[in-house]
Design an enzyme around this catalytic site. Structure first.
Site, PDB file in Angstrom:
ATOM      1  N   HIS A 183     -15.974  -5.735   5.022  1.00 51.69           N
ATOM      2  CA  HIS A 183     -17.214  -5.341   4.401  1.00 51.69           C
ATOM      3  C   HIS A 183     -18.204  -5.150   5.673  1.00 51.69           C
ATOM      4  O   HIS A 183     -18.810  -6.132   6.315  1.00 51.69           O
ATOM      5  CB  HIS A 183     -17.756  -6.185   3.458  1.00 51.69           C
ATOM      6  CG  HIS A 183     -16.885  -6.612   2.368  1.00 51.69           C
ATOM      7  ND1 HIS A 183     -16.764  -7.542   1.674  1.00 51.69           N
ATOM      8  CD2 HIS A 183     -15.563  -5.905   2.015  1.00 51.69           C
ATOM      9  CE1 HIS A 183     -15.792  -7.688   0.694  1.00 51.69           C
ATOM     10  NE2 HIS A 183     -14.954  -6.627   0.988  1.00 51.69           N
TER      11      HIS A 183
ATOM     12  N   TYR B 269     -24.159 -18.342   4.772  1.00 55.95           N
ATOM     13  CA  TYR B 269     -24.643 -17.091   5.701  1.00 55.95           C
ATOM     14  C   TYR B 269     -25.884 -16.973   5.125  1.00 55.95           C
ATOM     15  O   TYR B 269     -26.227 -16.904   3.944  1.00 55.95           O
ATOM     16  CB  TYR B 269     -23.790 -15.644   5.526  1.00 55.95           C
ATOM     17  CG  TYR B 269     -23.258 -15.397   4.070  1.00 55.95           C
ATOM     18  CD1 TYR B 269     -23.933 -14.390   3.632  1.00 55.95           C
ATOM     19  CD2 TYR B 269     -21.973 -15.932   3.558  1.00 55.95           C
ATOM     20  CE1 TYR B 269     -23.277 -13.878   2.299  1.00 55.95           C
ATOM     21  CE2 TYR B 269     -21.591 -15.578   2.250  1.00 55.95           C
ATOM     22  CZ  TYR B 269     -22.079 -14.494   1.769  1.00 55.95           C
ATOM     23  OH  TYR B 269     -21.738 -14.202   0.572  1.00 55.95           O
TER      24      TYR B 269
END
Length: 474
Positions: free
Chosen positions: A71, A134
């Site tokens: 992605h 993240y």
């Protein structure tokens, strides 16, 4: 898995531009371990961009072999392992020469990686109960999904050597259906917005960025910087840079009641709004400044000289500089005696020479001409070279001249006599006229811009080129 404790913080470049792998110091004992997963000051010192993360996500994966991706998202990410171990694969899906470049690495809790917008990322867990975390530079939204770019995990061009073969891994049906590289629509870069695109500098910026599809040009009809409605309805998340070449430049009219209002609206209030937008969305703001922010008493004006404007126009430009500096990512490009397409001093003198008129021209104001193609080139250089943010003087190089000396040179280049130009003092020229005060010395130091690798051309050479291009027929 054995974590290597206490290794130094280190940045490791990868084949994909902007993707940087970090070794993180992990401190452990019999109780477990601790690390500074994200430390802005230290990481910026190693070159990590100040991408201003605003969301923190965690992905937990129960089984080894869980595979997610590939992605590419419309934001920057800083990814590290909290527990367990992963195999990461990254593919550049941005428009440009590095499209399709692949980088892979195994990550444990002692490592992290920065992934810029548009680089596809995928992870395969190598241990049960693996979690990675993240930081992202923008909030997730349903609208943003339309800006994603995807690549099939099994793409033969990328040829990623998955430690656990994909037929044995845990994949989602959606990830299995992603396109192969030949069918991927590359993610375009964020846009550069040029305001004031129909003025002298704006036209030069159009030429400088000709053919660059990500550069959007807006004249006053498309974006009136003094109109509040111009700022609404635009998705500022899609912009990386605003170049503000728009301004109120009627120096003498600014001394009138109506002119003063217009000057403050365009040169200060509008710049304050642009700086606010830039700060809110991580946009780089380029603000074009003027020698009029100084009183002209210094022999040469450096970037750090305290502002000391004489008239209303100079005051508004100085105030505009102050508010533009409030944007964390900004370049203030200070210039003088601008010459480009449209009405300007050189065109006026060339026209007078062609008609045999013998003018009186001010001879006690000195400076250097600044040709708009060079200003435009300097702006692009600052943006693309990664020069430190701040203020930079930009003008042509060479010996300083008075307006009268420049006029005489124009006359000679136009085939007339330089002696047709008569020098007069500023006081004499403007006697009994409504006029703004002018700095008598507008010479700008060019040391700082030269230190970035940009060499401004000589004013004399540029003037000859400008005249040879047909200015005498203006």
């Amino acid at each position: 898995m054995t974590i290597e404790f206490s290794k130094p913080l280190q940045a490791i470049e990868t084949p994909i531009p902007g993707v940087v792998l970090y070794n993180l110091p992990v401190h452990g004992d019999n109780r477990g371990w601790f690390k500074e997963n994200w430390q802005r000051e230290k990481m910026m010192a190693l070159g990590l961009p100040d991408f201003s993360p605003i969301q923190n996500n965690i992905s937990f994966n129960e089984k080894a072999g869980t595979t997610r991706g590939i992605h590419a998202e419309p934001w920057d990410k800083f990814i590290s392992v909290a527990t367990g171990r992963i195999f990461g694969a990254w593919v550049d899906l941005r428009e440009g020469p590095s499209f399709g470049t692949v980088f892979t690495a195994e990550l444990d809790p002692s490592q992290a990686i920065f992934i810029p917008r548009g680089v596809g990322n995928a992870f395969q867990t190598l241990e049960d109960n693996t979690a990675y975390t993240y930081l992202v530079s923008d909030h997730w939204s349903a609208d943003a999904q339309g800006q994603y770019t995807f690549l099939n995990l099994a793409d033969s061009t990328a040829d990623i050597a998955w430690p656990i073969p994909l037929e044995q891994a845990e994949l989602s049906d959606k990830d299995k259906a992603h396109p192969h590289l030949a069918d991927v629509v590359a993610m375009p870069p964020k846009k550069i917005l040029v305001l004031g695109a129909n003025g002298q500098l704006g036209l030069a910026l159009r030429e400088e960025y000709a053919g660059r599809g990500e550069v959007e040009f807006a004249g006053r009809a498309e974006f009136d910087i003094s109109a509040p409605e111009s700022y609404a309805g635009r998705n500022w998340k899609n912009y990386s840079t605003i170049i503000n070449a728009a301004a109120y430049t009627a120096v003498d009219e600014a001394e009138t009641v109506e002119g003063r209002r217009h000057a403050w609206a365009a040169n200060v209030q509008a710049v304050a709004e642009l700086a606010r937008i830039a700060a809110a969305h991580g946009i780089t703001l380029v603000q074009v400044s003027s020698d009029y922010v100084f009183d002209g008493t210094a022999a040469t004006h450096g970037e750090d000289e305290p502002l000391s404007p004489l008239g209303v126009y100079g005051q508004t430009k100085a105030a505009g500089d102050a508010v533009a500096a409030g944007a964390p990512q900004h370049y203030i490009v200070r210039t003088s005696w601008v010459i480009g397409e449209g009405n300007n001093f050189v065109r006026t003198m060339a026209s007078l020479a062609g008609r045999g008129i013998k003018p009186s021209v001010v001879d006690d104001q000195v400076g250097r001409l600044s040709f708009t193609p060079d200003i435009a080139a300097a702006i692009r250089h600052l943006l693309e070279s990664g020069a430190p943010f701040g203020t930079y003087n930009v003008s042509s190089d060479g010996e300083s001249q008075s307006w009268a000396a420049i006029a005489a040179e124009v006359y000679e280049l136009a085939g007339a006599q330089g002696t047709d130009v008569t020098g007069v003092s500023t006081a004499e020229y403007f006697k009994d006229k409504v006029a703004a005060p002018r700095p008598l010395n507008s010479v700008l130091s060019l040391t700082k811009i030269k230190s970035t690798g940009f060499e401004p051309p000589q004013a004399s050479a540029r003037l000859k080129e400008y005249m040879a291009a047909g200015t005498s027929g203006a």
